[in-house]
Design a protein around this motif. Sequence first.
Motif, short mmCIF file in Angstrom:
data_model
loop_
_atom_site.label_atom_id
_atom_site.label_comp_id
_atom_site.label_asym_id
_atom_site.label_seq_id
_atom_site.Cartn_x
_atom_site.Cartn_y
_atom_site.Cartn_z
N ALA A 73 15.91 6.20 15.63
CA ALA A 73 16.02 5.23 17.51
C ALA A 73 15.56 6.05 17.87
CB ALA A 73 17.82 5.93 16.77
N ASP A 74 15.88 5.06 18.79
CA ASP A 74 15.21 5.92 20.17
C ASP A 74 15.42 7.03 20.36
OD1 ASP A 74 13.89 3.15 20.49
OD2 ASP A 74 15.79 2.14 22.37
N ASP A 75 16.23 7.50 20.57
CA ASP A 75 17.25 9.19 20.61
C ASP A 75 16.59 10.24 19.38
OD1 ASP A 75 18.89 8.64 18.67
OD2 ASP A 75 20.30 9.67 19.80
N GLU A 76 15.98 9.65 18.23
CA GLU A 76 15.50 10.68 17.67
C GLU A 76 14.04 10.33 17.37
OE1 GLU A 76 18.88 8.89 14.12
OE2 GLU A 76 16.78 8.14 14.13
N ILE A 77 13.63 12.21 17.26
CA ILE A 77 11.74 12.47 16.75
C ILE A 77 12.16 13.11 15.34
CG2 ILE A 77 12.56 14.54 17.34
CD1 ILE A 77 9.62 14.80 18.61
N LEU A 78 10.76 12.17 14.71
CA LEU A 78 10.69 12.48 13.37
C LEU A 78 9.64 14.59 13.42
CD1 LEU A 78 10.31 11.28 10.29
CD2 LEU A 78 7.83 10.99 10.06
N ILE A 79 10.29 15.29 12.02
CA ILE A 79 10.00 16.01 12.57
C ILE A 79 9.56 16.49 10.73
CG2 ILE A 79 11.16 16.85 14.36
CD1 ILE A 79 13.93 18.40 12.24
N PRO A 80 9.33 17.38 10.55
CA PRO A 80 8.82 18.21 9.49
C PRO A 80 10.66 18.83 8.57
CG PRO A 80 7.77 19.87 10.58
CD PRO A 80 8.18 17.71 11.01
N GLY A 81 10.68 18.17 7.38
CA GLY A 81 11.58 19.12 6.89
C GLY A 81 11.73 20.62 7.37
N LEU A 82 12.62 21.77 7.12
CA LEU A 82 12.93 22.70 7.73
C LEU A 82 11.83 23.69 6.22
CD1 LEU A 82 15.03 22.90 9.84
CD2 LEU A 82 12.99 22.58 10.16
N VAL A 83 11.50 24.85 6.19
CA VAL A 83 11.42 25.70 4.98
C VAL A 83 12.52 26.77 5.27
CG1 VAL A 83 9.86 27.34 3.49
CG2 VAL A 83 8.77 24.59 4.81
N ASP A 84 13.69 27.46 4.14
CA ASP A 84 13.80 28.14 4.83
C ASP A 84 14.35 29.05 3.95
OD1 ASP A 84 16.11 30.03 5.74
OD2 ASP A 84 18.08 29.21 5.84
N THR A 85 13.67 30.39 3.83
CA THR A 85 12.75 31.34 3.26
C THR A 85 13.90 33.03 2.81
OG1 THR A 85 11.74 32.42 4.86
CG2 THR A 85 10.60 30.92 3.05
N HIS A 86 15.28 32.18 3.16
CA HIS A 86 16.06 33.51 3.43
C HIS A 86 17.46 32.15 3.44
CE1 HIS A 86 17.04 37.51 4.80
NE2 HIS A 86 18.13 37.73 3.66
N PRO A 140 0.55 -0.68 -0.30
CA PRO A 140 -0.08 0.36 -0.12
C PRO A 140 0.52 0.94 -0.35
CG PRO A 140 -0.71 -1.19 2.01
CD PRO A 140 0.22 -2.37 1.55
N PHE A 141 2.58 1.41 0.53
CA PHE A 141 2.73 2.42 0.51
C PHE A 141 4.28 2.14 -0.09
CE2 PHE A 141 -0.21 2.33 4.40
CZ PHE A 141 -0.35 3.38 4.18
N ASP A 142 4.61 3.17 -0.85
CA ASP A 142 6.08 2.85 -1.30
C ASP A 142 7.40 3.27 -0.51
OD1 ASP A 142 5.33 3.54 -3.27
OD2 ASP A 142 5.29 5.58 -3.41
N LEU A 143 6.80 4.08 1.40
CA LEU A 143 7.78 4.15 2.68
C LEU A 143 6.32 4.16 3.40
CD1 LEU A 143 10.67 4.76 3.44
CD2 LEU A 143 10.24 7.43 3.41
N VAL A 144 7.17 3.49 4.56
CA VAL A 144 6.88 3.51 6.25
C VAL A 144 7.48 3.91 6.76
CG1 VAL A 144 5.73 2.56 8.27
CG2 VAL A 144 4.73 1.75 6.01
N ILE A 145 7.50 5.17 7.48
CA ILE A 145 8.83 5.47 8.37
C ILE A 145 8.09 5.23 10.02
CG2 ILE A 145 10.35 7.39 8.91
CD1 ILE A 145 10.04 9.01 6.91
N HIS A 146 8.41 4.20 10.96
CA HIS A 146 8.20 3.90 12.21
C HIS A 146 9.03 4.67 13.06
CE1 HIS A 146 8.25 1.55 16.30
NE2 HIS A 146 7.38 2.30 15.39
N ALA A 147 8.61 5.96 13.94
CA ALA A 147 9.33 6.40 14.77
C ALA A 147 8.01 6.52 16.80
CB ALA A 147 8.57 8.12 14.25
N ARG A 148 9.27 6.05 17.37
CA ARG A 148 8.59 6.29 18.70
C ARG A 148 8.32 7.91 18.77
NH1 ARG A 148 12.24 2.48 18.18
NH2 ARG A 148 12.05 0.41 18.92
N ARG A 149 8.77 8.66 18.47
CA ARG A 149 8.07 10.39 18.47
C ARG A 149 8.32 10.60 17.26
NH1 ARG A 149 12.13 12.57 22.23
NH2 ARG A 149 13.87 11.82 20.69
N ALA A 150 7.14 10.85 17.29
CA ALA A 150 6.96 11.85 16.00
C ALA A 150 6.26 13.62 16.24
CB ALA A 150 6.51 11.17 14.51
#
Length: 452
Positions: free
Chosen positions: A48-61, A4-14
């Motif tokens: 990894a346990d010490d990682e959190i999934l975040i959205p990519g940043l948007v740098d407008t400058h 069903p998906f091209d990729l699945v990302i599992h994050a204990r913290r998202a």
Amino acid sequence: MSTPFDLVIHARRALIDGESREAWIGVSDGVITEIAPHPLEGPLATLADDEILIPGLVDTHVHVNEPGRTAWEGFASATRAAAAGGVTTIVDMPLNSIPATTTVEALATKRAVAAAKSVIDVGFWGGAVPENLGTLRELHDAGVFGFKAFLAPSGVDEFGHLDAAQLERALDEIAGFGGLLIVHAEDPGVLDAHAGAGGRHYADFVDSRPDAAEVTAIERVIAGVRRTGARAHILHLSSAAALPAIRAARAEGLPLTVETCPHYLTISAEQIDDGATQFKCCPPIRDESNRDALWQALLDGDIDIIVTDHSPSTADLKFAHDGDFALAWGGIAGLQLGLAAISTEAGRRGIPLARVIEWMSTRPAALVGLGASRGSIRVGAVADLVAFAPGASFTVHAAELLHKNPVTAFDGRELRGIARRTWLRGTLVDVGADAPPRGILLDRPTDPSHQR
């Protein structure tokens, strides 16, 4: 059978809706199509346990400087550095490239170069200069996200500044088609009255660009916005002395937004040695009490976003003239380090990561009309994602950074927060020297709700 998906990302913290929770993120055709509290079927990437999934940043400058001053920076090096720092979208400034992005033809030239080299997505600002007033609609229709103007000399001859009457003309014109003017707000009269300090003393350099230069220029922009109704955005706010005028304008309902930068929020004048011209930028880094006031303004909502104003040059320009601040080139190279620098200082101040992501991803995306597709982890958003380890520390070594020249004001600093993996539309970004150019070029969305 296909999954069903091209990729699945599992994050204990998202980081989802401002909160951290366990999630499985399903990605199809580069878009987040499901967020579930249970496993999903598909090729799996696990944080990894010490990682959190975040959205990519948007740098407008971001000043990429290519073509024309590619020795300073370029799309290959800048976008690799961005991805290594957790940035998945940049909007390129119309200078210091040659030609400057002040015509449709110059925009086409820059787009051709960027398309062949960018490993993340890139949009473009146009420029508002004396020579192209009256023709800004053409650039707007060609897809630029808005128009940058200087109210004092820019430092490069091919990008002139607007005087008071020209600023009014630009605002009138931009109001007519619903565009956005972004302003380097320093007043030339105030700067001229304080010119001539020069030398190696950092305090003298700050005195040569006083708070009044920003306050006077910002008040002029506010008056123009009030008269015309045009949208305006104040670039790289350095001086907290301008906050009362900004606060009053926004209370009045004027369409004014404001940014500041990591160097103003994490470095203070007291930390800068005489002759240390890697710290030179305009407007300047001010004292510690000013820095604290900028942080408070972010928390209070008086400043909207944090972006890097990545503005690199060659080392010989940056360290020219034996540390004379008046003669060395100004600008801070920090594209790869913005998230780490802000995360470090925010953590020291007890500010949660969710606020950092709001300032560095969600709101910048909204500023340029990309908020429907970027800046958050949600169904329907582009799968621009980052595995971020907020507690991992490292020491900055300028020579190890991926932007083109080994100069940065953050050299030698210990920071906390590492972007370990960055996905662009669900594909892991390669930041190696031979990385394929998988980024796409973005136009200003005519209907932000449909921008993908």
